[in-house]
Design a protein around this motif. Structure first.
Motif, PDB file in Angstrom:
ATOM      1  N   ILE A   4     -10.325  56.823  14.900  1.00 10.45           N
ATOM      2  CA  ILE A   4      -9.942  56.382  16.237  1.00 10.45           C
ATOM      3  C   ILE A   4     -10.561  57.342  17.247  1.00 10.45           C
ATOM      4  N   LYS A   6     -11.431  58.014  21.322  1.00 10.34           N
ATOM      5  CA  LYS A   6     -11.155  57.657  22.705  1.00 10.34           C
ATOM      6  C   LYS A   6     -11.683  58.764  23.616  1.00 10.34           C
ATOM      7  N   HIS A   8     -11.270  60.163  27.471  1.00 14.91           N
ATOM      8  CA  HIS A   8     -10.550  60.163  28.744  1.00 14.91           C
ATOM      9  C   HIS A   8     -11.441  60.838  29.786  1.00 14.91           C
ATOM     10  N   GLN A  24     -10.970  62.329  22.103  1.00 13.18           N
ATOM     11  CA  GLN A  24      -9.961  62.303  21.053  1.00 13.18           C
ATOM     12  C   GLN A  24     -10.553  61.664  19.806  1.00 13.18           C
ATOM     13  N   THR A 586     -10.129  55.331  30.398  1.00 12.98           N
ATOM     14  CA  THR A 586     -10.109  55.717  28.992  1.00 12.98           C
ATOM     15  C   THR A 586     -10.961  54.729  28.212  1.00 12.98           C
ATOM     16  N   ASP A 588     -12.190  53.282  24.744  1.00 15.57           N
ATOM     17  CA  ASP A 588     -11.862  53.166  23.324  1.00 15.57           C
ATOM     18  C   ASP A 588     -13.154  52.857  22.576  1.00 15.57           C
ATOM     19  N   THR A 590     -13.692  53.181  19.331  1.00 13.27           N
ATOM     20  CA  THR A 590     -13.470  52.973  17.907  1.00 13.27           C
ATOM     21  C   THR A 590     -14.319  51.805  17.430  1.00 13.27           C
ATOM     22  N   SER A 593     -12.513  47.033  15.492  1.00 14.03           N
ATOM     23  CA  SER A 593     -11.835  46.465  16.663  1.00 14.03           C
ATOM     24  C   SER A 593     -10.342  46.333  16.463  1.00 14.03           C
ATOM     25  N   TYR A 596      -5.189  50.685  14.445  1.00 10.65           N
ATOM     26  CA  TYR A 596      -4.131  51.266  15.252  1.00 10.65           C
ATOM     27  C   TYR A 596      -3.618  52.516  14.549  1.00 10.65           C
ATOM     28  N   ASP A 644      -0.840  57.769  23.272  1.00  7.22           N
ATOM     29  CA  ASP A 644      -1.347  56.420  23.172  1.00  7.22           C
ATOM     30  C   ASP A 644      -0.776  55.684  21.964  1.00  7.22           C
TER      31      ASP A 644
END
Length: 792
Positions: A4, A6, A8, A24, A586, A588, A590, A593, A596, A644
């Protein structure tokens, strides 16, 4: 890529603000650069403060304030406490940048955003690395690896490559230059091939740069024309970055007798000019191959600049006679000696002002580049002037009052506690002497006195007021003559002891105050923009993207017009994922798709029944996905960034259908044969099976990978079966249905799926290894959503 990821964007997204991002990767957070603009925007600090306690490591790419200017404030005022990684030149030159920045503002204002102690504290936390030196992260970042690569923009400038375990690379390249320069090699593009994610500085995506030969000719023409016309040349540059390229080039020109420049003065003006040159002399191995070979062969240091004179004040420049060329900081003309000289030299049409970098919008240098000179500007002038008259007397009275209060505090609380009147009374005083005693002892009386007493062995060293020949020493006779302008600026005047001062009351600062005024400045000097910032232009950036072919691209510091050019190019290169974030967004990034993060609760971990197998602990997990509980009460008072992760796993109730026992491991028949021999049961291979007990029992491996035990029921049969069971970890638990509402990209649906999660990893050779939560995933059978359980 199943991690994952991300990003920011705190600053430096969608415009030309300084770069500062929080990257992250799973649970680990990197702070990529920590820049601050020329105006010291405090709104950016509020955003940084929300993330400061969750940062696990800081990566610095360059040494200028645009990339690390906010680091002293973050460490000294916000409490940033984590490892900071940078190369050795970024560590050394970054300190020089921040020292010069602080002193430049302190010379003209009461600058208090950070102190020199904050600068030292911040740089003491830096872990110094070399190029291509890989460092493995620890703790939450177990498995992550960072590697600094040459960026080519500044000495020690870095492109960071972040590698996740079993994954591909993330490349952070805010400012790069692939072209070789006089003192630097270019960026090594071949080491940036096929990254999964590239964070690229795209400010120059639409910028067309002049060729190097034309830029050098323009600079030389401006210098020769101005100096031969009797004027002075101000080259606005930085403290310890691009100034090295300019200083090396100009010193080579001054060495050439045919250039005719030997008759003029070449000066470097900054608060730390001496230290910058000395550090450059000791960092030749970080420079270009040409300079390195010259140093190794002829043993001549290329930064032994014979024609460059180092200055630390405007007064030293003013004392230098004749036309001169001055390299002064800072390039934005918002503060520093460059602004001071600009105010002095701009009204003279014989002078020239050379701007070497396109600084941030709103600065004086950017305004001059876009609109040119030959006009009148209303500029704010800040200066520090000497206190005189009543103000000086008031200041001295305050200083004396502070000294008297200090003496009173040191001698406060002195009292006599002796039981007899004739006994000597002693106590400890936090002053000059530590053995005081009463000088007079009164006999008789009922009350004890509380008077100040002399020390038992008083000694005071008188200051010498005459030399060896009896002449009185007057400090003013030994002062150098200083040139003070009509405005009364005193930053270049050495400290002068105020009158009527006691010997022990030494002044550490000049009695002065800061004044702010608005002055109309007529710009008659020639304004020239010669781009020498050492960044890749638009053509080079587009070629870099086409050559490296990243799977996903995030354009950093890209204004709208630059973003439009970059978007069109990425579409032609078939780069599907291209992000153009703005400040506060932010991203994403990843790859999967539908993935989580899910937290494992403490209650779930307590409900697991662990089994030992192969030196590892195994368990069968039966849980359900639920929304996370609300934040704790004490979290409401903190200013940390909200998490998150919105889902967690909690222990499911005992319901559902029972499943067969799970046997975890892969037993080898050769290992079973050795185990049977230790029990005293002989075994031999026959027809692909392992026969024992005189052929009455047989162990064979089936086509589906399972192991079958055949034979007559006997005492030996049960011994062999128990030995066979010991080779496995048996997980006899329940298997439950899990219901949860799963948000998708385009729609929402309710899926019922099986949550079958083993906290194990079976290797190809049959060994068992715990992979913990980093590689632990479960997949929905209906919508192919991935769930990754993580420990709380």
């Amino acid at each position: 890529m199943t991690s994952i990821i991300k990003l920011h964007c705190l600053s430096g997204a969608g415009n030309e603000t300084p770069p500062c991002y929080v990257l992250q990767v799973d649970e680990f957070k990197f702070l990529l650069d920590c820049g601050w603009d020329e105006k010291f925007d405090m709104d950016f600090m509020k955003e940084l403060k929300r993330h400061i306690n969750s940062v696990d490591a800081v990566l610095l790419s360059h040494s200028d304030p645009m990339h690390l200017g906010a680091l002293p404030y973050a460490v000294g005022k916000l409490g940033l406490n984590c490892p900071i990684y940078a190369t050795l030149p970024v560590y050394k030159m970054g300190q020089m940048f921040m020292y010069d920045l602080y002193q430049s503002h302190r010379n003209v204002s009461d600058f208090d955003l950070f102190t020199l102690d904050d600068v030292d504290l911040a740089f003491d936390r830096i872990v110094q690395l070399k190029y291509n030196q890989s460092v493995d992260m620890k703790g939450k970042g177990l498995g992550l690896r960072i590697t600094p690569l040459p960026a080519g923009h500044s000495l020690g400038g870095t492109v960071w490559r972040i590698t996740a375990p079993g994954e591909e690379d993330i490349v952070y390249a805010p400012d790069i230059n692939h072209k070789k320069e006089r003192h630097l090699n270019g960026c090594e593009i071949e080491k940036l091939m096929r990254p999964s994610l590239m964070l690229l500085g795209a400010t120059n995506a639409d910028y067309v740069q002049q060729r190097r030969r034309l830029r050098d000719e323009k600079l030389m023409t401006t210098i020769l024309t101005t100096l031969r016309g009797g004027g002075c040349v101000l080259v606005c540059t930085d403290t310890a970055g691009r100034v090295l390229e300019l200083a090396h080039m100009l010193d080579q020109l001054w060495r050439n007798k045919d250039s005719g420049l030997v008759a003029y003065s070449l000066l470097l003006l900054s608060n730390v000019s001496y230290n910058v040159v000395e550090f450059a002399k000791s960092q030749i191995e970080w420079m270009s191959d040409k300079l390195t070979r010259a140093f190794e062969g002829a043993r001549s240091n290329p930064f032994a600049l014979r024609h460059l004179h180092l200055c630390h004040s405007v007064a030293e420049v003013t004392r230098t006679p004749g036309p001169k060329l001055v390299l002064a900081s800072f390039p934005d003309l918002e503060a520093g000696f460059a602004r001071d000289l600009f105010l002095l030299w701009a009204p003279n049409p014989q002078n020239s002002i050379v701007l070497t970098a396109r600084t941030s919008p709103g600065t004086l240098a950017r305004d001059l580049i876009e609109k040119g000179g030959d006009r009148t500007l209303e500029l704010t002038v800040r200066r520090r002037v000497r206190l005189e008259g009543a103000e000086l007397e008031e200041f001295l009275q305050q200083q004396r009052a502070k000294i008297n209060n200090t003496v009173k505090e040191e001698t406060a609380g002195i009292s006599s506690d002796s039981d007899s009147d004739g006994e000597l009374e002693m106590w400890v005083v936090t002053g000059r002497h530590d053995i005081p005693v009463r000088h007079d002892v009164r006999h008789g009386g009922c009350f004890k006195t509380n008077k100040r007493h002399h020390a038992m062995y008083p000694f005071h060293e008188e200051r010498t007021r005459a030399d060896d020949y009896g002449e009185l020493i007057k400090p003013e006779d030994y002062r150098l003559a200083e040139i003070v302008d009509a405005e009364g600026e005193i930053r270049d005047v050495p400290p002068v002891p105020p009158p009527k001062q006691e010997p022990d009351e030494e002044m550490t600062e000049i009695p002065s105050k800061c004044m702010v005024s608005v002055r109309s400045v007529q710009i008659r000097a020639s304004i020239q923009h010669v781009e020498l910032e050492g960044r890749a232009d638009g053509e080079s950036l587009l070629r870099l993207i086409a050559h490296s072919k990243p799977r996903a691209l995030v354009a950093l510091r890209a204004p709208p017009h630059a973003a439009a050019v970059l978007k069109k190019h990425c579409a032609s290169e078939n780069i599907e994922k291209v992000f153009f974030p703005s400040n506060g967004d932010t991203v994403d990034a990843t790859t999967e798709s539908h993935i989580y993060q899910v937290k494992l609760t403490d209650g779930l971990m307590r409900s697991l029944a662990w089994r030992s197998a192969g030196g590892a602990e195994l368990a069968w997990l039966a849980a359900r996905v639920v929304p996370r509980a609300t934040q704790r009460e004490n979290d409401a008072t903190t200013e940390e960034a909200p998490s998150d992760v919105s889902m967690c796993l909690e222990a499911a109730e005992s319901a559902g259908a029972a499943h067969a026992a799970a046997f975890v491991n892969t037993a080898r028949l050769s290992e079973l044969r050795a185990a049977l021999a230790r029990l005293g049961l002989g075994a031999e291979f026959s027809g692909g099976a392992l026969e024992c007990c005189n052929g009455s029992l047989a162990i064979r491996r089936l086509e589906n990978g399972r192991v079958a035990l055949e034979g007559v029921l006997s005492e030996e049969y049960y011994k062999v079966r128990e030995l066979l069971y010991d080779q496995f970890a048996i997980l006899p638990f329940l298997f439950l249905l899990v219901v949860y509402q799963i948000p998708l990209v385009q729609k929402e649906c309710i899926r019922i799926f099986y949550m079958t999660v083993y906290i194990i990893h079976i290797l190809n050779n049959g060994d068992i290894k715990i992979s913990w939560w980093k590689r632990l995933t479960a997949r929905c059978d209906k919508c192919s959503c991935y769930y990754r359980p993580l420990f709380e």
